[in-house]
Motif scaffolding. Structure first.
Motif, PDB file in Angstrom:
ATOM      1  N   MET A  93      -9.001  -0.489  -4.326  1.00 34.07           N
ATOM      2  CA  MET A  93      -9.193  -0.607  -2.885  1.00 34.07           C
ATOM      3  C   MET A  93      -7.995  -1.290  -2.228  1.00 34.07           C
ATOM      4  SD  MET A  93     -12.104  -2.621  -0.679  1.00 34.07           S
ATOM      5  CE  MET A  93     -11.232  -4.169  -0.870  1.00 34.07           C
ATOM      6  N   VAL A  94      -7.519  -2.363  -2.848  1.00 38.25           N
ATOM      7  CA  VAL A  94      -6.382  -3.096  -2.277  1.00 38.25           C
ATOM      8  C   VAL A  94      -5.140  -2.202  -2.231  1.00 38.25           C
ATOM      9  CG1 VAL A  94      -4.772  -5.003  -2.699  1.00 38.25           C
ATOM     10  CG2 VAL A  94      -7.243  -5.377  -2.873  1.00 38.25           C
ATOM     11  N   GLN A  96      -5.057   1.029  -2.060  1.00 36.45           N
ATOM     12  CA  GLN A  96      -5.240   2.045  -1.021  1.00 36.45           C
ATOM     13  C   GLN A  96      -5.048   1.434   0.367  1.00 36.45           C
ATOM     14  OE1 GLN A  96      -5.441   5.263  -0.978  1.00 36.45           O
ATOM     15  NE2 GLN A  96      -5.660   5.290   1.254  1.00 36.45           N
ATOM     16  N   ALA A  97      -5.562   0.220   0.562  1.00 40.20           N
ATOM     17  CA  ALA A  97      -5.437  -0.434   1.873  1.00 40.20           C
ATOM     18  C   ALA A  97      -3.966  -0.679   2.199  1.00 40.20           C
ATOM     19  CB  ALA A  97      -6.210  -1.745   1.889  1.00 40.20           C
ATOM     20  N   LYS A  98      -3.184  -1.055   1.191  1.00 35.13           N
ATOM     21  CA  LYS A  98      -1.752  -1.278   1.426  1.00 35.13           C
ATOM     22  C   LYS A  98      -1.065   0.029   1.789  1.00 35.13           C
ATOM     23  CE  LYS A  98      -1.034  -5.188  -1.731  1.00 35.13           C
ATOM     24  NZ  LYS A  98      -1.388  -6.221  -0.774  1.00 35.13           N
ATOM     25  N   LYS A  99      -1.433   1.095   1.090  1.00 30.75           N
ATOM     26  CA  LYS A  99      -0.842   2.399   1.336  1.00 30.75           C
ATOM     27  C   LYS A  99      -1.233   2.890   2.733  1.00 30.75           C
ATOM     28  CE  LYS A  99      -2.086   5.799  -1.423  1.00 30.75           C
ATOM     29  NZ  LYS A  99      -2.261   6.603  -2.633  1.00 30.75           N
ATOM     30  N   VAL A 108     -10.899   1.369   5.472  1.00 31.28           N
ATOM     31  CA  VAL A 108     -10.263   1.704   4.198  1.00 31.28           C
ATOM     32  C   VAL A 108     -11.138   2.732   3.495  1.00 31.28           C
ATOM     33  CG1 VAL A 108      -9.456   0.885   1.959  1.00 31.28           C
ATOM     34  CG2 VAL A 108      -9.283  -0.612   3.952  1.00 31.28           C
TER      35      VAL A 108
ATOM     36  N   LYS B   2      -4.504  11.138  -0.457  1.00 28.42           N
ATOM     37  CA  LYS B   2      -4.073  10.250   0.617  1.00 28.42           C
ATOM     38  C   LYS B   2      -2.598   9.935   0.449  1.00 28.42           C
ATOM     39  CE  LYS B   2      -8.443   8.167   1.551  1.00 28.42           C
ATOM     40  NZ  LYS B   2      -8.389   8.225   2.984  1.00 28.42           N
ATOM     41  N   GLY B   3      -2.039   9.373   1.459  1.00 26.82           N
ATOM     42  CA  GLY B   3      -0.642   8.993   1.364  1.00 26.82           C
ATOM     43  C   GLY B   3       0.035   9.087   2.701  1.00 26.82           C
ATOM     44  N   ALA B 148     -11.751  -5.092   8.642  1.00 26.46           N
ATOM     45  CA  ALA B 148     -12.244  -4.007   7.791  1.00 26.46           C
ATOM     46  C   ALA B 148     -11.174  -3.571   6.799  1.00 26.46           C
ATOM     47  CB  ALA B 148     -12.689  -2.823   8.645  1.00 26.46           C
ATOM     48  N   THR B 149      -9.906  -3.781   7.149  1.00 21.65           N
ATOM     49  CA  THR B 149      -8.818  -3.337   6.287  1.00 21.65           C
ATOM     50  C   THR B 149      -8.283  -4.445   5.385  1.00 21.65           C
ATOM     51  OG1 THR B 149      -7.479  -3.692   8.256  1.00 21.65           O
ATOM     52  CG2 THR B 149      -7.965  -1.432   7.680  1.00 21.65           C
ATOM     53  N   GLY B 194     -10.169  -8.660  -0.106  1.00 21.51           N
ATOM     54  CA  GLY B 194      -9.487  -7.379   0.089  1.00 21.51           C
ATOM     55  C   GLY B 194      -7.991  -7.484   0.086  1.00 21.51           C
ATOM     56  N   SER B 195      -7.368  -6.578   0.820  1.00 18.50           N
ATOM     57  CA  SER B 195      -5.910  -6.500   0.883  1.00 18.50           C
ATOM     58  C   SER B 195      -5.376  -7.552   1.843  1.00 18.50           C
ATOM     59  CB  SER B 195      -5.521  -5.103   1.361  1.00 18.50           C
ATOM     60  OG  SER B 195      -4.137  -5.037   1.651  1.00 18.50           O
TER      61      SER B 195
END
Lengths: 146, 424
Positions: A93-94, A96-99, A108, B2-3, B148-149, B194-195
């Motif tokens: 998840m992290v 993907q969130a960075k990407k 996310v 994704k990307g 959320a992110t 999270g991130s």
């Protein structure tokens, strides 16, 4: 499907392994817990462990007959310990969130063959769910995750 | 898969798409000549409407407010590092409280989905000397703000916050990524959420001007949310309760006037998007000639800041309006997806109905065009993406195109009742 409140669980002091894909998460602080047993349309049984954390956020873990967590959800004003809840998939998840930081802002999403994670909402009210597509009990559909 | 999200298609377009754009431009021009309102387009003959639908008529505000003490210009561009998309920015000045020692910061994201001013630490020089907010044990306070992110981690300091002609004096703000000891190490209770969203380079900060006053009401009495942390010089930050007056706060209620909410006005965005856009962030609701509610409908929110959106027969009960989301995020398995956004073969005109506990109800027409159909030069467009959640419809920044959206703050009095509400 009929939900039956089976028992109020005494939450284990510590789980020996991580949540999603393993045993239930160690979320500490003796949160109130309830466990209900259900059956998928195929008859495969699973249970839902729901806990309200001290922060007010509710966490649900979907547990199969072998005590393996195959899906989780969270809902509430503050994010829970997602590393504990998602286990090894937290890093996915992290990443993907960075990407996605340069594309989607506001949510996310991870959509891989082995793991699906959706995290959204806004400050003050977060919603999320994650599941292991390859570990759902027979007859269980992602739409059954509430 | 994704990307990549930045549009990759060349400027070359199919003739049909060109014709459609010309027709749309003509249609919009005619509408504009009629005063910007008028009847809805005939369904079949015209491209998707990017003007306000007839069910939500524009207010009597000018499209973009003229310069005034309570107006900040919103700029939509590529952001601080050239990668931003659908991101509304304003410029904010912070000063050491009561001094003329100030720093002006551009590219601060206007966010109706959060509360409080957060600036990335590199934009807040230590020489400003912003004083730390302290906890009950006198230790300096840091915050782990949840989004959320991901999360944003950094110190909580006081500053005079100036936006256009308005000032919020001695307001707690969030200095994100403040590496000053004792804030340098992010506690696991924060990093486990999270991130690290605070590392994002396309924005220099977030101006949270949403429905609520502070970002952690539960923290007044409890350390359990793990939002605020006491960070003693001896090291090791631990989560703490914190009085509301010490929490990072929405600057608007702290203004001397024009402090009951905001109005955000953006011009329409045509099919194909645009290489830039200018709008306005107006402070106050019904306090000046430039922020009157006019015919806007009030949608009260629940205590979590949500209302209900019905889309294709499904009720999404945790729905919200969020200028900080860079698309309209909702669930529709019939629309193809590319890199997180929807990419329909041709632009879709869609409809949903918003409703609220105060009895208000109204339909909204919106457009989702393919993220992949956009030229490289485009930084703002009508795009959507899959929310993947059973109860969330996120009306992101494209919802603001061609509208004035009012955000009334909890408990604040306005000519159409107390907040929290949205009106448009």
């Amino acid at each position: 499907m009929k939900a039956v409140i089976a028992a109020v669980l005494a939450v284990a002091a510590a789980s020996s392994w991580a949540a999603l894909g393993g045993g239930v998460a160690n979320l500490g602080n003796h949160p109130a817990a309830s466990k209900s047993s259900r059956a998928a349309t195929s008859g495969a049984s699973y249970s839902i462990l729901e806990r309200e954390l001290d922060s007010g956020t509710k966490v649900r873990e979907y547990v199969d007959g072998n005590n393996v967590v195959f899906a989780v959800t969270w809902s509430g004003p503050y994010l829970p310990d997602l590393k504990e809840l998602l286990g090894a998939h937290f890093d996915t998840m992290v990443a993907q969130a960075k990407k996605a930081a340069k594309s989607e802002r506001g949510q996310v999403r991870v959509n891989e063959p082995e793991i699906v994670i959706n995290s959204g909402g806004h400050m003050g009210d977060f919603e999320g769910r994650a599941w292991l597509p390859g570990k759902l009990p027979a007859g269980f559909k992602p739409g059954d995750i509430q | 898969v994704k990307g990549a999200s930045v549009p990759t298609h060349p400027v070359l377009r199919e003739p049909a798409a060109l014709v459609a754009r010309l027709l749309l431009a003509l249609f919009v021009a005619v509408l504009a000549a009629c005063g910007g309102g008028g009847d809805a387009p005939p369904a079949a003959a015209t491209p998707p409407a990017t003007t306000p639908p007839v069910t939500t008529p524009p207010t009597d505000n000018p499209p973009v407010a003229t310069p005034a003490a309570n107006v900040a210009t919103i700029t939509v561009d590529r952001g601080a590092d050239g990668t931003a998309f659908n991101s509304p920015f304003v410029t904010v000045t912070v000063c050491a409280p009561g001094t003329a020692n100030c720093q002006t910061v551009d590219h601060v994201l206007v966010d109706t989905g959060s509360f409080g001013l957060r600036l990335m630490a590199p934009n807040v020089p230590a020489s400003l000397g912003l004083p730390s907010v302290t906890a009950a044990n006198e230790a300096p306070v840091a915050e782990c703000a949840h989004f959320a992110t991901g999360f944003m981690w950094g110190s909580v300091r006081r500053a005079d916050v100036k936006i256009s002609g308005e000032t919020a004096a001695n307001l707690p703000i969030h200095v994100v990524g403040d590496a000053t000891p004792p804030f340098a190490a992010i506690p696991t209770a924060c990093s486990n959420t999270g991130s690290n969203f605070g590392a994002e380079q396309s924005i220099k900060g977030i101006l949270g001007v949403g429905l609520f006053n502070q970002d952690c009401p539960a923290c007044r009495a409890s350390a359990a949310p793990a939002i605020y942390f006491a960070c003693p010089a001896s090291g090791g930050c631990t989560s703490t309760a914190l009085p509301l007056a010490s929490q990072v706060a929405n600057p608007v209620p702290a203004f001397a006037a024009n402090n009951n909410g905001v109005a955000i006005t953006m011009p329409p965005v045509l099919l194909g998007g645009a290489p830039g856009l200018t709008g306005s962030l107006v402070f106050g609701i019904g306090t000046q000639p430039n922020n009157q509610l006019g015919v806007a409908t009030v949608y009260a929110t629940n205590g979590r800041g949500n209302f209900t959106t019905n889309y294709k027969g499904v009720n999404y009960t945790a729905s919200f309006i969020d200028s900080g989301s860079n698309g309209i995020f909702f669930t529709d398995s019939s629309i193809p997806q590319c890199s997180g956004f929807y990419c329909p073969p041709s632009p879709l005109t869609l409809a949903a109905v918003n409703s609220s506990s105060n009895g208000a109800s109204g339909s909204v027409t919106f457009v989702a065009e393919s993220i992949q159909a956009l030229a490289r030069s485009v930084v703002v467009a009508n795009v959507g993406g899959d929310a993947g959640l059973s109860n969330v419809f996120d009306w992101g920044f494209p919802f603001f195109f061609g509208r004035t959206v009012f955000v009334a703050i909890e408990g604040a009095s306005t000519p159409k009742g107390n907040g929290p509400y949205w009106a448009y």
